[in-house]
Design a protein around this motif. Structure first.
Motif, PDB file in Angstrom:
ATOM      1  N   GLY A 282       0.775  -1.232   0.000  1.00  0.00           N
ATOM      2  CA  GLY A 282       0.000   0.000   0.000  1.00  0.00           C
ATOM      3  C   GLY A 282       0.801   1.274   0.000  1.00  0.00           C
ATOM      4  N   GLY A 283       2.129   1.163   0.010  1.00  0.00           N
ATOM      5  CA  GLY A 283       2.967   2.356   0.013  1.00  0.00           C
ATOM      6  C   GLY A 283       3.144   2.942  -1.373  1.00  0.00           C
ATOM      7  N   ARG A 284       3.636   4.163  -1.433  1.00  0.00           N
ATOM      8  CA  ARG A 284       3.890   4.826  -2.718  1.00  0.00           C
ATOM      9  C   ARG A 284       5.322   5.343  -2.705  1.00  0.00           C
ATOM     10  NH1 ARG A 284      -0.723   9.052  -4.201  1.00  0.00           N
ATOM     11  NH2 ARG A 284       0.506   8.982  -6.149  1.00  0.00           N
ATOM     12  N   ALA A 285       6.140   4.768  -3.586  1.00  0.00           N
ATOM     13  CA  ALA A 285       7.544   5.186  -3.685  1.00  0.00           C
ATOM     14  C   ALA A 285       8.086   4.785  -5.046  1.00  0.00           C
ATOM     15  CB  ALA A 285       8.371   4.534  -2.580  1.00  0.00           C
ATOM     16  N   ASP A 286       8.641   5.755  -5.759  1.00  0.00           N
ATOM     17  CA  ASP A 286       9.221   5.490  -7.072  1.00  0.00           C
ATOM     18  C   ASP A 286      10.705   5.129  -6.989  1.00  0.00           C
ATOM     19  OD1 ASP A 286       6.828   5.983  -8.398  1.00  0.00           O
ATOM     20  OD2 ASP A 286       7.220   8.146  -8.481  1.00  0.00           O
ATOM     21  N   ASP A 287      11.336   5.470  -5.871  1.00  0.00           N
ATOM     22  CA  ASP A 287      12.761   5.186  -5.729  1.00  0.00           C
ATOM     23  C   ASP A 287      13.099   4.986  -4.256  1.00  0.00           C
ATOM     24  OD1 ASP A 287      12.761   7.783  -4.630  1.00  0.00           O
ATOM     25  OD2 ASP A 287      13.443   8.683  -6.504  1.00  0.00           O
ATOM     26  N   ILE A 288      14.361   4.669  -4.006  1.00  0.00           N
ATOM     27  CA  ILE A 288      14.771   4.361  -2.642  1.00  0.00           C
ATOM     28  C   ILE A 288      14.691   5.589  -1.749  1.00  0.00           C
ATOM     29  CG2 ILE A 288      17.229   4.797  -3.016  1.00  0.00           C
ATOM     30  CD1 ILE A 288      15.676   1.932  -0.970  1.00  0.00           C
ATOM     31  N   ALA A 289      14.896   6.785  -2.326  1.00  0.00           N
ATOM     32  CA  ALA A 289      14.817   8.004  -1.519  1.00  0.00           C
ATOM     33  C   ALA A 289      13.407   8.180  -0.959  1.00  0.00           C
ATOM     34  CB  ALA A 289      15.217   9.219  -2.361  1.00  0.00           C
ATOM     35  N   ALA A 290      12.393   7.895  -1.769  1.00  0.00           N
ATOM     36  CA  ALA A 290      11.014   8.013  -1.307  1.00  0.00           C
ATOM     37  C   ALA A 290      10.710   6.986  -0.222  1.00  0.00           C
ATOM     38  CB  ALA A 290      10.051   7.858  -2.476  1.00  0.00           C
ATOM     39  N   LEU A 291      11.256   5.783  -0.365  1.00  0.00           N
ATOM     40  CA  LEU A 291      11.052   4.754   0.660  1.00  0.00           C
ATOM     41  C   LEU A 291      11.692   5.174   1.975  1.00  0.00           C
ATOM     42  CD1 LEU A 291      10.164   1.891   1.517  1.00  0.00           C
ATOM     43  CD2 LEU A 291      12.398   1.098   0.704  1.00  0.00           C
ATOM     44  N   LEU A 292      12.893   5.722   1.904  1.00  0.00           N
ATOM     45  CA  LEU A 292      13.575   6.156   3.125  1.00  0.00           C
ATOM     46  C   LEU A 292      12.860   7.331   3.773  1.00  0.00           C
ATOM     47  CD1 LEU A 292      17.313   5.855   2.023  1.00  0.00           C
ATOM     48  CD2 LEU A 292      15.922   4.225   3.303  1.00  0.00           C
ATOM     49  N   ALA A 293      12.274   8.196   2.940  1.00  0.00           N
ATOM     50  CA  ALA A 293      11.483   9.306   3.487  1.00  0.00           C
ATOM     51  C   ALA A 293      10.265   8.773   4.229  1.00  0.00           C
ATOM     52  CB  ALA A 293      11.063  10.252   2.364  1.00  0.00           C
ATOM     53  N   ALA A 294       9.622   7.753   3.647  1.00  0.00           N
ATOM     54  CA  ALA A 294       8.479   7.137   4.319  1.00  0.00           C
ATOM     55  C   ALA A 294       8.906   6.489   5.627  1.00  0.00           C
ATOM     56  CB  ALA A 294       7.838   6.100   3.398  1.00  0.00           C
ATOM     57  N   LEU A 295      10.076   5.867   5.630  1.00  0.00           N
ATOM     58  CA  LEU A 295      10.603   5.265   6.854  1.00  0.00           C
ATOM     59  C   LEU A 295      10.828   6.320   7.929  1.00  0.00           C
ATOM     60  CD1 LEU A 295      11.801   2.688   8.223  1.00  0.00           C
ATOM     61  CD2 LEU A 295      14.027   3.411   7.290  1.00  0.00           C
ATOM     62  N   ASP A 296      11.412   7.441   7.550  1.00  0.00           N
ATOM     63  CA  ASP A 296      11.671   8.525   8.503  1.00  0.00           C
ATOM     64  C   ASP A 296      10.381   9.108   9.061  1.00  0.00           C
ATOM     65  OD1 ASP A 296      14.384   8.245   8.193  1.00  0.00           O
ATOM     66  OD2 ASP A 296      14.570   9.835   6.691  1.00  0.00           O
ATOM     67  N   SER A 297       9.315   9.058   8.272  1.00  0.00           N
ATOM     68  CA  SER A 297       8.035   9.605   8.730  1.00  0.00           C
ATOM     69  C   SER A 297       7.283   8.627   9.632  1.00  0.00           C
ATOM     70  CB  SER A 297       7.159   9.971   7.522  1.00  0.00           C
ATOM     71  OG  SER A 297       6.712   8.805   6.846  1.00  0.00           O
ATOM     72  N   GLY A 298       7.850   7.418   9.820  1.00  0.00           N
ATOM     73  CA  GLY A 298       7.221   6.451  10.706  1.00  0.00           C
ATOM     74  C   GLY A 298       6.263   5.496  10.038  1.00  0.00           C
ATOM     75  N   ASP A 299       6.318   5.394   8.713  1.00  0.00           N
ATOM     76  CA  ASP A 299       5.411   4.503   7.987  1.00  0.00           C
ATOM     77  C   ASP A 299       5.696   3.046   8.372  1.00  0.00           C
ATOM     78  OD1 ASP A 299       3.974   3.002   6.196  1.00  0.00           O
ATOM     79  OD2 ASP A 299       4.551   4.168   4.436  1.00  0.00           O
ATOM     80  N   PRO A 300       4.734   2.344   8.978  1.00  0.00           N
ATOM     81  CA  PRO A 300       4.977   0.949   9.388  1.00  0.00           C
ATOM     82  C   PRO A 300       5.207   0.003   8.209  1.00  0.00           C
ATOM     83  CG  PRO A 300       2.663   1.542   9.695  1.00  0.00           C
ATOM     84  CD  PRO A 300       3.392   2.807   9.369  1.00  0.00           C
ATOM     85  N   ALA A 301       4.617   0.289   7.053  1.00  0.00           N
ATOM     86  CA  ALA A 301       4.821  -0.578   5.887  1.00  0.00           C
ATOM     87  C   ALA A 301       6.280  -0.524   5.432  1.00  0.00           C
ATOM     88  CB  ALA A 301       3.892  -0.170   4.754  1.00  0.00           C
ATOM     89  N   ALA A 302       6.868   0.661   5.443  1.00  0.00           N
ATOM     90  CA  ALA A 302       8.280   0.794   5.072  1.00  0.00           C
ATOM     91  C   ALA A 302       9.157   0.031   6.053  1.00  0.00           C
ATOM     92  CB  ALA A 302       8.671   2.268   5.048  1.00  0.00           C
ATOM     93  N   ARG A 303       8.844   0.141   7.324  1.00  0.00           N
ATOM     94  CA  ARG A 303       9.610  -0.582   8.344  1.00  0.00           C
ATOM     95  C   ARG A 303       9.486  -2.093   8.156  1.00  0.00           C
ATOM     96  NH1 ARG A 303       6.636   0.475  12.836  1.00  0.00           N
ATOM     97  NH2 ARG A 303       5.563  -1.482  12.398  1.00  0.00           N
TER      98      ARG A 303
END
Length: 391
Positions: A282-303
């Motif tokens: 359910g996440g939205r990320a086109d590249d690794i930078a977007a995934l890491l940004a989601a991780l920093d924001s506390g997104d449990p799916a990224a974690r």
């Protein structure tokens, strides 16, 4: 793989090369040493040591002076002659032809890095166009005047499996004509190897595992690969195909891999695989930078997707470590930027699957050399294997 130089690799040549490298390593470690001190540290016979030192002096890799500036004067006889590495002996060049960029680095005999440079490019560039970029970057580092001196070779890294001459890989990237092209452009022999293996070598010399002789390196990028440094030397395997950790099976019912297998580590722990898992959750990320940004924001799916990938990575690394017994594991590549979100699960899986005797003897570290690691590894290849043998 070697182009432009006849390989003399019999037992005596290998023995002499080992003695030369031993003397050079002692001078790198201790700085200025007398022949007597070299003999004490190296434990080589007087005759062998004088022969090796004579060759190094003749090649220009080592220089002699009457005495160290702060040495106590000798009571009688000639001043003590001391030996040091000669930083003016020449420049070693390393080039990494990555998937979408060229990275170059330069260093001298003393392992002092002169500089490095990188330039991105489109994935469909020809080898001639990539070599043009490499030449331009090398000139930018050396002021347009490349001085090989005793270092008459360049070390080059390429993507994908690379067999020894005469070997046959089940799958391989087409590099036909590249060694000959580089030899023509630079006028010196070319030492060619897999760029991830070269990055492993560089991390053991200048990077996270500097000073360690037994290292496992894993790169988590658009592909997953690695390298083994054993006893301070790069391990290539019988056919030059070692370090393919990304093609160890982790799920027999998993996704097909480009190698022809199923459920390889690369299908779950490469950048593309992790991004696919994140989007499937359910996440939205086109590249690794977007995934890491989601991780920093506390997104449990990224974690969660990073935890799943890290767990699989740790399980594979545990099996590798149980087999080869390294002292250090280094993890690099774009995915390593996730930090503890990735390395935490890696370490948990390592502890769960590695031999109990090894748990407190193994260090897990993050790579420090970044994208220039492959080029630096090419330099180390030249400095270790051919710098003092090219007369």
């Amino acid at each position: 793989m070697l182009c432009g130089m006849q390989s003399h690799d019999g037992p005596l040549a290998r023995l002499r090369r080992g003695h030369e490298e031993l003397v050079l390593d002692l001078l790198r470690k201790h700085g200025r040493l007398s022949r007597g001190e070299l003999g004490t540290h190296s434990r080589l016979s007087r005759t062998t040591l004088y022969d090796i030192v004579g060759g190094l002096l003749a090649s220009g890799a080592v220089v002699a002076s009457a005495s160290a500036p702060d040495a106590a004067p000798r009571k009688r006889g000639r001043p003590v002659e001391t030996l040091t590495l000669n930083p003016e002996a020449g420049q070693a060049i390393g080039i990494d032809f990555a998937r979408r960029g060229v990275h170059v680095a330069a260093a001298n005999v003393a392992h002092e890095i002169v500089g490095s440079a990188s330039e991105p490019h489109a994935a469909d560039l020809t080898w001639a166009e990539r070599t043009d970029i490499a030449q331009r970057l090398v000139r930018s580092l050396t002021g347009g005047a490349l001085q090989f001196g005793a270092l008459s070779a360049i070390g080059v890294g390429v993507v994908g499996p690379l067999t020894d001459p005469g070997g046959e890989a089940a799958y391989s990237r087409d590099i036909d004509g590249l060694p000959e092209l580089l030899h023509k452009r630079f006028g010196v022999p070319v030492l060619l190897d897999n760029n991830t293996r070269l990055a492993a070598l560089a991390e053991s010399v200048w990077g996270a595992a500097a000073g360690d002789e037994d290292v496992v390196y894993l790169r988590l990028s658009h592909g997953v690969g690695g390298g083994l440094v054993v006893g301070g030397s790069l391990h290539r395997g019988a056919y030059g195909l070692s370090g393919e950790f990304g093609h160890i099976t982790v799920d027999t019912a998993g996704a097909p891999c480009e190698c022809g297998g199923v459920g390889c580590l690369e299908t779950v722990a490469s950048v593309g695989a992790v991004l696919d898992s994140y989007r499937a959750a359910g996440g939205r990320a086109d590249d690794i930078a977007a995934l890491l940004a989601a991780l920093d924001s506390g997104d449990p799916a990224a974690r969660d997707v990073l935890r799943a990938a890290g767990s699989q990575v740790g399980t594979v690394l545990a099996a590798v470590c149980n087999a080869v017994g390294p002292g250090v594991i280094v993890i690099g590549g774009e995915l390593a930027a996730a930090g503890a979100a990735l390395t935490g699960p890696v370490e948990e899986a390592l502890n769960a699957h590695i031999l109990p005797l090894s748990r407190h003897r193994l260090d897990l570290r993050q790579a420090t050399l970044g994208e220039v690691g492959g080029a630096l590894g090419g330099i180390r290849l030249v400095l270790r294997e051919f710098s003092v043998l090219s007369r």
